[in-house]
Design a protein around this motif. Sequence first.
Motif, PDB file in Angstrom:
ATOM      1  N   ASN A   1      26.786  95.242 -34.352  1.00  0.00           N
ATOM      2  CA  ASN A   1      28.162  95.585 -34.704  1.00  0.00           C
ATOM      3  C   ASN A   1      29.111  94.691 -33.919  1.00  0.00           C
ATOM      4  OD1 ASN A   1      27.168  97.670 -36.255  1.00  0.00           O
ATOM      5  ND2 ASN A   1      27.737  99.289 -34.836  1.00  0.00           N
ATOM      6  N   THR A   2      30.084  94.111 -34.599  1.00  0.00           N
ATOM      7  CA  THR A   2      31.076  93.269 -33.934  1.00  0.00           C
ATOM      8  C   THR A   2      32.473  93.705 -34.347  1.00  0.00           C
ATOM      9  OG1 THR A   2      29.609  91.344 -33.813  1.00  0.00           O
ATOM     10  CG2 THR A   2      31.969  90.930 -33.655  1.00  0.00           C
ATOM     11  N   THR A   3      33.265  94.110 -33.357  1.00  0.00           N
ATOM     12  CA  THR A   3      34.672  94.406 -33.594  1.00  0.00           C
ATOM     13  C   THR A   3      35.453  93.105 -33.453  1.00  0.00           C
ATOM     14  OG1 THR A   3      34.464  96.671 -32.780  1.00  0.00           O
ATOM     15  CG2 THR A   3      36.679  95.718 -32.810  1.00  0.00           C
ATOM     16  N   VAL A   4      36.141  92.729 -34.522  1.00  0.00           N
ATOM     17  CA  VAL A   4      36.798  91.423 -34.576  1.00  0.00           C
ATOM     18  C   VAL A   4      38.220  91.511 -34.043  1.00  0.00           C
ATOM     19  CG1 VAL A   4      37.398  89.471 -36.043  1.00  0.00           C
ATOM     20  CG2 VAL A   4      35.431  90.891 -36.613  1.00  0.00           C
ATOM     21  N   SER A   5      38.552  90.626 -33.130  1.00  0.00           N
ATOM     22  CA  SER A   5      39.926  90.454 -32.668  1.00  0.00           C
ATOM     23  C   SER A   5      40.121  88.969 -32.377  1.00  0.00           C
ATOM     24  CB  SER A   5      40.216  91.320 -31.443  1.00  0.00           C
ATOM     25  OG  SER A   5      39.405  90.937 -30.356  1.00  0.00           O
ATOM     26  N   GLN A   6      41.278  88.615 -31.869  1.00  0.00           N
ATOM     27  CA  GLN A   6      41.575  87.195 -31.670  1.00  0.00           C
ATOM     28  C   GLN A   6      40.610  86.537 -30.682  1.00  0.00           C
ATOM     29  OE1 GLN A   6      43.601  85.436 -33.380  1.00  0.00           O
ATOM     30  NE2 GLN A   6      44.779  87.006 -34.449  1.00  0.00           N
ATOM     31  N   HIS A   7      40.050  87.333 -29.777  1.00  0.00           N
ATOM     32  CA  HIS A   7      39.195  86.735 -28.746  1.00  0.00           C
ATOM     33  C   HIS A   7      37.865  86.236 -29.293  1.00  0.00           C
ATOM     34  CE1 HIS A   7      36.665  90.347 -28.703  1.00  0.00           C
ATOM     35  NE2 HIS A   7      35.846  89.698 -27.919  1.00  0.00           N
ATOM     36  N   ASN A   8      37.441  86.761 -30.450  1.00  0.00           N
ATOM     37  CA  ASN A   8      36.116  86.376 -30.947  1.00  0.00           C
ATOM     38  C   ASN A   8      36.079  85.989 -32.419  1.00  0.00           C
ATOM     39  OD1 ASN A   8      36.386  88.833 -32.251  1.00  0.00           O
ATOM     40  ND2 ASN A   8      34.622  89.802 -31.281  1.00  0.00           N
ATOM     41  N   ALA A   9      37.217  86.019 -33.118  1.00  0.00           N
ATOM     42  CA  ALA A   9      37.221  85.716 -34.556  1.00  0.00           C
ATOM     43  C   ALA A   9      36.644  84.329 -34.840  1.00  0.00           C
ATOM     44  CB  ALA A   9      38.639  85.819 -35.114  1.00  0.00           C
TER      45      ALA A   9
ATOM     46  N   SER B   1      45.745  94.722 -26.991  1.00  0.00           N
ATOM     47  CA  SER B   1      47.137  94.412 -27.325  1.00  0.00           C
ATOM     48  C   SER B   1      47.301  94.104 -28.805  1.00  0.00           C
ATOM     49  CB  SER B   1      47.626  93.227 -26.491  1.00  0.00           C
ATOM     50  OG  SER B   1      46.955  92.035 -26.872  1.00  0.00           O
ATOM     51  N   GLN B   2      48.515  94.340 -29.288  1.00  0.00           N
ATOM     52  CA  GLN B   2      48.847  94.064 -30.687  1.00  0.00           C
ATOM     53  C   GLN B   2      48.584  92.610 -31.036  1.00  0.00           C
ATOM     54  OE1 GLN B   2      49.747  96.230 -32.961  1.00  0.00           O
ATOM     55  NE2 GLN B   2      50.222  94.803 -34.624  1.00  0.00           N
ATOM     56  N   GLU B   3      48.781  91.717 -30.067  1.00  0.00           N
ATOM     57  CA  GLU B   3      48.582  90.286 -30.303  1.00  0.00           C
ATOM     58  C   GLU B   3      47.128  89.938 -30.572  1.00  0.00           C
ATOM     59  OE1 GLU B   3      50.289  91.561 -27.743  1.00  0.00           O
ATOM     60  OE2 GLU B   3      52.289  91.137 -28.542  1.00  0.00           O
ATOM     61  N   GLN B   4      46.209  90.832 -30.198  1.00  0.00           N
ATOM     62  CA  GLN B   4      44.793  90.566 -30.380  1.00  0.00           C
ATOM     63  C   GLN B   4      44.266  91.019 -31.740  1.00  0.00           C
ATOM     64  OE1 GLN B   4      42.196  89.100 -28.440  1.00  0.00           O
ATOM     65  NE2 GLN B   4      43.983  88.172 -27.498  1.00  0.00           N
ATOM     66  N   THR B   5      45.049  91.795 -32.483  1.00  0.00           N
ATOM     67  CA  THR B   5      44.551  92.330 -33.748  1.00  0.00           C
ATOM     68  C   THR B   5      44.495  91.262 -34.827  1.00  0.00           C
ATOM     69  OG1 THR B   5      46.765  93.023 -34.438  1.00  0.00           O
ATOM     70  CG2 THR B   5      45.434  94.634 -33.244  1.00  0.00           C
ATOM     71  N   ILE B   6      43.556  91.432 -35.733  1.00  0.00           N
ATOM     72  CA  ILE B   6      43.397  90.567 -36.902  1.00  0.00           C
ATOM     73  C   ILE B   6      43.970  91.302 -38.095  1.00  0.00           C
ATOM     74  CG2 ILE B   6      41.751  89.415 -38.418  1.00  0.00           C
ATOM     75  CD1 ILE B   6      41.842  88.180 -35.650  1.00  0.00           C
ATOM     76  N   GLN B   7      44.942  90.723 -38.766  1.00  0.00           N
ATOM     77  CA  GLN B   7      45.551  91.388 -39.910  1.00  0.00           C
ATOM     78  C   GLN B   7      46.109  90.359 -40.880  1.00  0.00           C
ATOM     79  OE1 GLN B   7      49.376  93.395 -38.675  1.00  0.00           O
ATOM     80  NE2 GLN B   7      48.556  92.992 -36.635  1.00  0.00           N
ATOM     81  N   GLY B   8      46.664  90.850 -41.984  1.00  0.00           N
ATOM     82  CA  GLY B   8      47.329  89.989 -42.944  1.00  0.00           C
ATOM     83  C   GLY B   8      46.435  88.912 -43.524  1.00  0.00           C
ATOM     84  N   ALA B   9      46.978  87.694 -43.630  1.00  0.00           N
ATOM     85  CA  ALA B   9      46.268  86.573 -44.245  1.00  0.00           C
ATOM     86  C   ALA B   9      45.001  86.222 -43.463  1.00  0.00           C
ATOM     87  CB  ALA B   9      47.195  85.356 -44.330  1.00  0.00           C
TER      88      ALA B   9
END
Length: 330
Positions: A120-128, A161-169
């Motif tokens: 399982n991998t939770t995706v955020s900016q640090h690992n996308a 942090s909000q800056e780490q979330t993956i969203q939108g495009a």
Amino acid sequence: MSPKDLTTKECCAIIDQIGEYAPLILVLSGGEPLWRRDVFDIARHARTRNMRVALATNGTLVDEAMAHRIRESGIERVSISLDGADRTTHDTFRGHTGAFDAAVRGLKCLKEQGISTQINTTVSQHNAHELPEILKLAISLGVDAFHLFLLVPVGCGLTISQEQTIQGAEAEQILNWFYDRSLDSHIELKATCAPHYYRIIRQRRAEARRAGETLAELPTHGMGAVTRGCLAGSGVCFISHQGEVFPCGYLPVSAGSLRELPFREIWEDSKLFGTLRDTSNLEGKCGACEFVNVCLGCRARAFGATGNYLGEEPFCIYQPRHGQARGLVQ
């Protein structure tokens, strides 16, 4: 264990109620479920009630002896969280040196015991940017499944942090990449807490059919089934360590307590579950979307963003083709 935690006897009684209702899949999770001394007693009891049992762990406690105990208890699949393709990324995110090596060791021990494994991998900016390498690692380790999770900003997700979330495009790009890999990776790939992936599946398959391609049927049963996007309160529920029943592990709105009501009554008669199962209740563009019945939007993410679990999916950029969004000032 906390004094308020469900006892072994209470856990087994709940399993009896669920087993009598339907042969569901029981996932033992946490926190870290392997800290419970009775976790294998609970798993064995579930097996006597013809329930399939899985375990979700960080893997750091899994060695040869623990893997043997997992197999002997009848647990069919174990998922281990890997949040990076290497020890630097994973250990930094987890805040614990050695976590990556311990998780990989745990996966190998489980494989040696013949237990089905999943990353399982939770995706955020640090690992996308590492997703292709994480998938390669999963394949090299011989796991049966790779599950991708989009962050839900509730509970532990609030610490990111909000800056780490993956969203939108960016989320759309990742989910389209994930769909492409589902066609050529030859292991089970599934997106969780990413209900718009199930829209993307339908869109991409429609494009392929228009191009004259022959497509295999989507799996509809088992742990890799392609069903609907958000299953909170309709296909899954979460039972807390104190017996509270929630639509999923990320939506902190209780449907009732199993210390007060039987499972059947909560599952069938809960007003919360009834509301979630009726897609006509959805608001915003989710309520107007032609893909509403295959996606539904993440109800937990809507709740985390607005406090309204019927609101629109905040990470989705798709604009419905027809109809007006409900519950919005136009």
